[in-house]
Design an enzyme around this catalytic site. Sequence first.
Site, PDB file in Angstrom:
ATOM      1  CG  HIS A 243     -64.331  39.029 -21.457  1.00 50.32           C
ATOM      2  ND1 HIS A 243     -63.815  39.867 -22.095  1.00 50.32           N
ATOM      3  CD2 HIS A 243     -65.306  39.300 -20.721  1.00 50.32           C
ATOM      4  CE1 HIS A 243     -64.390  40.920 -21.572  1.00 50.32           C
ATOM      5  NE2 HIS A 243     -65.295  40.583 -20.340  1.00 50.32           N
TER       6      HIS A 243
ATOM      7  CG  HIS B 117     -68.709  38.118 -18.672  1.00 47.19           C
ATOM      8  ND1 HIS B 117     -68.572  38.807 -19.783  1.00 47.19           N
ATOM      9  CD2 HIS B 117     -69.336  37.081 -18.611  1.00 47.19           C
ATOM     10  CE1 HIS B 117     -69.130  38.031 -20.697  1.00 47.19           C
ATOM     11  NE2 HIS B 117     -69.575  36.903 -19.928  1.00 47.19           N
TER      12      HIS B 117
ATOM     13  NE  ARG C 125     -68.086  40.910 -22.543  1.00 49.14           N
ATOM     14  CZ  ARG C 125     -69.462  41.216 -22.419  1.00 49.14           C
ATOM     15  NH1 ARG C 125     -70.159  41.126 -23.537  1.00 49.14           N
ATOM     16  NH2 ARG C 125     -70.088  41.725 -21.299  1.00 49.14           N
TER      17      ARG C 125
ATOM     18  CD  GLU D  41     -69.690  42.259 -16.261  1.00 50.60           C
ATOM     19  OE1 GLU D  41     -69.772  41.929 -15.344  1.00 50.60           O
ATOM     20  OE2 GLU D  41     -68.367  42.664 -16.587  1.00 50.60           O
TER      21      GLU D  41
END
Length: 248
Positions: free
Chosen positions: A9, A182, A60, A87
Amino acid sequence: MKQLILVRHGESAWNKLNLFTGWTDVDLTEFGCHEAYEAGLLLKKEGFTPEICFTSYLKRAVKTLNQILDAMDMDYLPVEKSWRLNEKSYGAIQGLNKADTAAKYGDDQVKMWRRSFDVQPPKLEMDDPRSPRRDPRYNELSDEEIPLTEALKDTIARLMPYYQGTILKAFEKHDQVLVVAHGNSLRGIVKELKGMSNDEIIAFNLPTAVPYVFEFDDNMKLQNDRFLGDPEVIKAKMQSVANQAKKK
């Protein structure tokens, strides 16, 4: 030829503030939106035409994917979201400043919490306000599935069933697959694809919003991997990621 496109991202608000983010649902900055859109323009310029997309539950990553598809005029593509692409959980250090944490505990300790293969950060309590248990998007998860802290090996363990059973399976019908996620979830995929050692993956940094293309033959044997874009810009972005957790 089959192609897997991985994109971390764009810059998030907590990236900008140099905070441990983990599963906190932090938005993109204006610059993060810009670099995500630029990644889409680059993919379009290079002639990529993904057919299906995968991303995490975190905005994100979702918004980065949206910006990429908008730039490519491919907003219509099917998108599948999974918490397994989230993440790494940073546990009790989530929300703390990386440099300040390094000043308190030392660069080496924080590097281990951030990047090591098997060292977990301090654990969250299940009823902590930061716990995913309190977030309705994870109601489908059992308490055993809720990560209250993770080392990279834990992130890979919860990611791999989805990667192998869903993302790779998509190549049975498609030639190009786009995954926007991520730093740590994508490093898990990279480690698997390249057969990297634990030490190698600790030293490997993924820059924000830079397409990373893996090319396979028809039997899904890896033939090549490459970042798209200016090598010097990519190198600088990688170094910026590496420097985040160093005490000032």
